[in-house]
Design a protein around this motif. Structure first.
Motif, PDB file in Angstrom:
ATOM      1  N   SER A 168       2.269  -6.450 -10.644  1.00  0.00           N
ATOM      2  CA  SER A 168       3.697  -6.479 -10.295  1.00  0.00           C
ATOM      3  C   SER A 168       4.170  -5.120  -9.800  1.00  0.00           C
ATOM      4  CB  SER A 168       4.541  -6.891 -11.511  1.00  0.00           C
ATOM      5  OG  SER A 168       4.278  -8.211 -11.884  1.00  0.00           O
ATOM      6  N   ILE A 169       3.702  -4.075 -10.451  1.00  0.00           N
ATOM      7  CA  ILE A 169       4.093  -2.718 -10.058  1.00  0.00           C
ATOM      8  C   ILE A 169       3.545  -2.375  -8.674  1.00  0.00           C
ATOM      9  CG2 ILE A 169       3.742  -0.274 -10.606  1.00  0.00           C
ATOM     10  CD1 ILE A 169       3.847  -1.203 -13.631  1.00  0.00           C
ATOM     11  N   LEU A 170       2.264  -2.651  -8.442  1.00  0.00           N
ATOM     12  CA  LEU A 170       1.676  -2.339  -7.135  1.00  0.00           C
ATOM     13  C   LEU A 170       2.309  -3.182  -6.023  1.00  0.00           C
ATOM     14  CD1 LEU A 170      -2.074  -1.761  -8.028  1.00  0.00           C
ATOM     15  CD2 LEU A 170      -0.287  -0.062  -7.578  1.00  0.00           C
ATOM     16  N   ARG A 171       2.630  -4.430  -6.327  1.00  0.00           N
ATOM     17  CA  ARG A 171       3.316  -5.279  -5.349  1.00  0.00           C
ATOM     18  C   ARG A 171       4.706  -4.705  -5.042  1.00  0.00           C
ATOM     19  NH1 ARG A 171       1.868  -9.677  -7.363  1.00  0.00           N
ATOM     20  NH2 ARG A 171       3.545  -9.888  -8.884  1.00  0.00           N
ATOM     21  N   ALA A 172       5.388  -4.200  -6.069  1.00  0.00           N
ATOM     22  CA  ALA A 172       6.703  -3.589  -5.871  1.00  0.00           C
ATOM     23  C   ALA A 172       6.599  -2.349  -4.982  1.00  0.00           C
ATOM     24  CB  ALA A 172       7.321  -3.231  -7.224  1.00  0.00           C
ATOM     25  N   VAL A 173       5.587  -1.522  -5.212  1.00  0.00           N
ATOM     26  CA  VAL A 173       5.377  -0.338  -4.377  1.00  0.00           C
ATOM     27  C   VAL A 173       5.182  -0.766  -2.928  1.00  0.00           C
ATOM     28  CG1 VAL A 173       3.835   1.602  -3.866  1.00  0.00           C
ATOM     29  CG2 VAL A 173       4.399   1.056  -6.238  1.00  0.00           C
ATOM     30  N   GLU A 174       4.327  -1.746  -2.724  1.00  0.00           N
ATOM     31  CA  GLU A 174       4.044  -2.233  -1.377  1.00  0.00           C
ATOM     32  C   GLU A 174       5.309  -2.757  -0.704  1.00  0.00           C
ATOM     33  OE1 GLU A 174       0.155  -4.337   0.300  1.00  0.00           O
ATOM     34  OE2 GLU A 174       1.203  -5.500  -1.225  1.00  0.00           O
ATOM     35  N   GLU A 175       6.091  -3.537  -1.412  1.00  0.00           N
ATOM     36  CA  GLU A 175       7.331  -4.095  -0.852  1.00  0.00           C
ATOM     37  C   GLU A 175       8.321  -2.985  -0.508  1.00  0.00           C
ATOM     38  OE1 GLU A 175       8.622  -6.807  -3.890  1.00  0.00           O
ATOM     39  OE2 GLU A 175       7.059  -8.281  -3.389  1.00  0.00           O
ATOM     40  N   LEU A 176       8.500  -2.028  -1.415  1.00  0.00           N
ATOM     41  CA  LEU A 176       9.431  -0.930  -1.149  1.00  0.00           C
ATOM     42  C   LEU A 176       8.985  -0.088   0.041  1.00  0.00           C
ATOM     43  CD1 LEU A 176      10.227   0.078  -4.826  1.00  0.00           C
ATOM     44  CD2 LEU A 176      11.879  -0.793  -3.156  1.00  0.00           C
ATOM     45  N   LEU A 177       7.689   0.163   0.142  1.00  0.00           N
ATOM     46  CA  LEU A 177       7.175   0.896   1.306  1.00  0.00           C
ATOM     47  C   LEU A 177       7.507   0.162   2.594  1.00  0.00           C
ATOM     48  CD1 LEU A 177       3.638   2.112   0.202  1.00  0.00           C
ATOM     49  CD2 LEU A 177       5.537   3.551   0.916  1.00  0.00           C
ATOM     50  N   GLY A 233      10.581   2.353   3.222  1.00  0.00           N
ATOM     51  CA  GLY A 233       9.858   3.586   3.493  1.00  0.00           C
ATOM     52  C   GLY A 233       9.559   4.369   2.224  1.00  0.00           C
ATOM     53  N   PRO A 234       8.657   5.328   2.319  1.00  0.00           N
ATOM     54  CA  PRO A 234       8.183   6.054   1.142  1.00  0.00           C
ATOM     55  C   PRO A 234       9.260   6.870   0.433  1.00  0.00           C
ATOM     56  CG  PRO A 234       7.274   6.999   3.152  1.00  0.00           C
ATOM     57  CD  PRO A 234       7.978   5.744   3.540  1.00  0.00           C
ATOM     58  N   GLU A 235      10.260   7.308   1.163  1.00  0.00           N
ATOM     59  CA  GLU A 235      11.297   8.125   0.536  1.00  0.00           C
ATOM     60  C   GLU A 235      12.109   7.359  -0.507  1.00  0.00           C
ATOM     61  OE1 GLU A 235      12.696   6.330   4.330  1.00  0.00           O
ATOM     62  OE2 GLU A 235      10.993   7.598   3.835  1.00  0.00           O
ATOM     63  N   HIS A 236      12.044   6.033  -0.477  1.00  0.00           N
ATOM     64  CA  HIS A 236      12.780   5.208  -1.435  1.00  0.00           C
ATOM     65  C   HIS A 236      11.890   4.649  -2.544  1.00  0.00           C
ATOM     66  CE1 HIS A 236      16.439   5.442   0.884  1.00  0.00           C
ATOM     67  NE2 HIS A 236      15.714   5.222   1.965  1.00  0.00           N
ATOM     68  N   VAL A 237      10.664   5.132  -2.617  1.00  0.00           N
ATOM     69  CA  VAL A 237       9.773   4.706  -3.694  1.00  0.00           C
ATOM     70  C   VAL A 237       9.864   5.741  -4.809  1.00  0.00           C
ATOM     71  CG1 VAL A 237       7.392   4.208  -4.363  1.00  0.00           C
ATOM     72  CG2 VAL A 237       8.215   3.510  -2.109  1.00  0.00           C
ATOM     73  N   ALA A 275      -6.817   1.494   7.692  1.00  0.00           N
ATOM     74  CA  ALA A 275      -5.755   2.431   8.065  1.00  0.00           C
ATOM     75  C   ALA A 275      -4.711   1.767   8.957  1.00  0.00           C
ATOM     76  CB  ALA A 275      -6.352   3.652   8.759  1.00  0.00           C
ATOM     77  N   ALA A 276      -5.154   0.989   9.934  1.00  0.00           N
ATOM     78  CA  ALA A 276      -4.207   0.332  10.837  1.00  0.00           C
ATOM     79  C   ALA A 276      -3.333  -0.675  10.098  1.00  0.00           C
ATOM     80  CB  ALA A 276      -4.964  -0.345  11.976  1.00  0.00           C
ATOM     81  N   LYS A 277      -3.906  -1.354   9.127  1.00  0.00           N
ATOM     82  CA  LYS A 277      -3.165  -2.365   8.379  1.00  0.00           C
ATOM     83  C   LYS A 277      -2.232  -1.740   7.341  1.00  0.00           C
ATOM     84  CE  LYS A 277      -3.914  -6.592   5.753  1.00  0.00           C
ATOM     85  NZ  LYS A 277      -4.899  -7.487   5.166  1.00  0.00           N
ATOM     86  N   ASN A 278      -2.522  -0.519   6.925  1.00  0.00           N
ATOM     87  CA  ASN A 278      -1.786   0.134   5.840  1.00  0.00           C
ATOM     88  C   ASN A 278      -1.231   1.495   6.254  1.00  0.00           C
ATOM     89  OD1 ASN A 278      -2.377  -1.629   3.283  1.00  0.00           O
ATOM     90  ND2 ASN A 278      -4.323  -1.457   4.369  1.00  0.00           N
ATOM     91  N   ILE A 279      -0.718   1.608   7.475  1.00  0.00           N
ATOM     92  CA  ILE A 279      -0.264   2.901   7.994  1.00  0.00           C
ATOM     93  C   ILE A 279       0.792   3.533   7.098  1.00  0.00           C
ATOM     94  CG2 ILE A 279       0.962   4.035   9.882  1.00  0.00           C
ATOM     95  CD1 ILE A 279      -0.410   2.065  11.790  1.00  0.00           C
ATOM     96  N   THR A 280       1.769   2.769   6.682  1.00  0.00           N
ATOM     97  CA  THR A 280       2.844   3.326   5.859  1.00  0.00           C
ATOM     98  C   THR A 280       2.296   3.840   4.529  1.00  0.00           C
ATOM     99  OG1 THR A 280       4.408   1.821   6.900  1.00  0.00           O
ATOM    100  CG2 THR A 280       5.111   2.862   4.862  1.00  0.00           C
TER     101      THR A 280
END
Length: 187
Positions: A14-23, A27-31, A101-106
């Protein structure tokens, strides 16, 4: 090593899914640990105890994304697996990193920013670097394999990946990195 409790495994996912969704959404500044905890429906202490920091969140998410590649390197079939020739393994590994890398650029960019001070100490980067270094040493014992491994892995820097894939897609990234590797480890 003790097996992870079912509730702990659910919380981790759940935590990792939340990180992914927020990214993806903000964007990373809001994680932050707070935003991740709220999104995952767990307490901030749960996130902190498990991951320690934003850096830990990004490191774990990247490690999870890279787990399939790691398994293929350790015991999979060619071209990644141990039964393939070193040059083929290197090219296959770089192909997989290009896709990842292409799939997970953010995520890659957020991870780099969070780990900037000690990027080379990141466990996933170290595994990748050790793997590439070993393969290059097998094919080109006359070269500085550690340096060349860093050089090849630098091809997957987040903003570079974004720029190249925006102007040619993952195929361009994959082709360019393969071309560089072939020049370093010719047949």
């Amino acid at each position: 090593m003790a097996a992870e409790r079912a509730d702990a495994a659910r919380n981790r996912q759940s935590i990792l899914r939340a990180v992914e969704e927020l990214l993806a959404e903000q964007g990373p500044e809001h994680v932050s640990l707070d935003s991740v905890a709220a999104r995952a429906g767990v307490g901030k202490g749960t996130v902190f105890r498990r991951f320690g920091s934003r850096t830990g969140l990004f490191q774990d998410l990247l490690a999870e994304r890279a787990a399939r590649i790691r398994a293929a390197i350790d015991s999979g079939p060619p071209p990644l697996g141990p039964s393939a020739p070193p040059r083929d393994r290197l090219l296959g590994f770089l192909d997989e990193l290009a896709k990842l890398a292409a799939k997970n650029i953010t995520l890659i960019a957020a991870h780099e920013q969070a780990c900037a001070a000690d990027k080379h100490q990141d466990p996933t980067y170290q595994r990748w670097h050790d793997h590439v270094t070993r393969l290059i040493r097998q094919v080109r014992p006359d070269t500085d394999a550690e340096f060349v491994a860093h050089l090849l892995l630098a091809s997957f820097e987040g903003e570079l990946v974004r720029h190249i894939t925006d102007h040619g897609g993952v195929k361009r990234l994959r082709t360019a990195v393969r071309d560089l590797a072939r020049r370093i480890v010719p047949e």
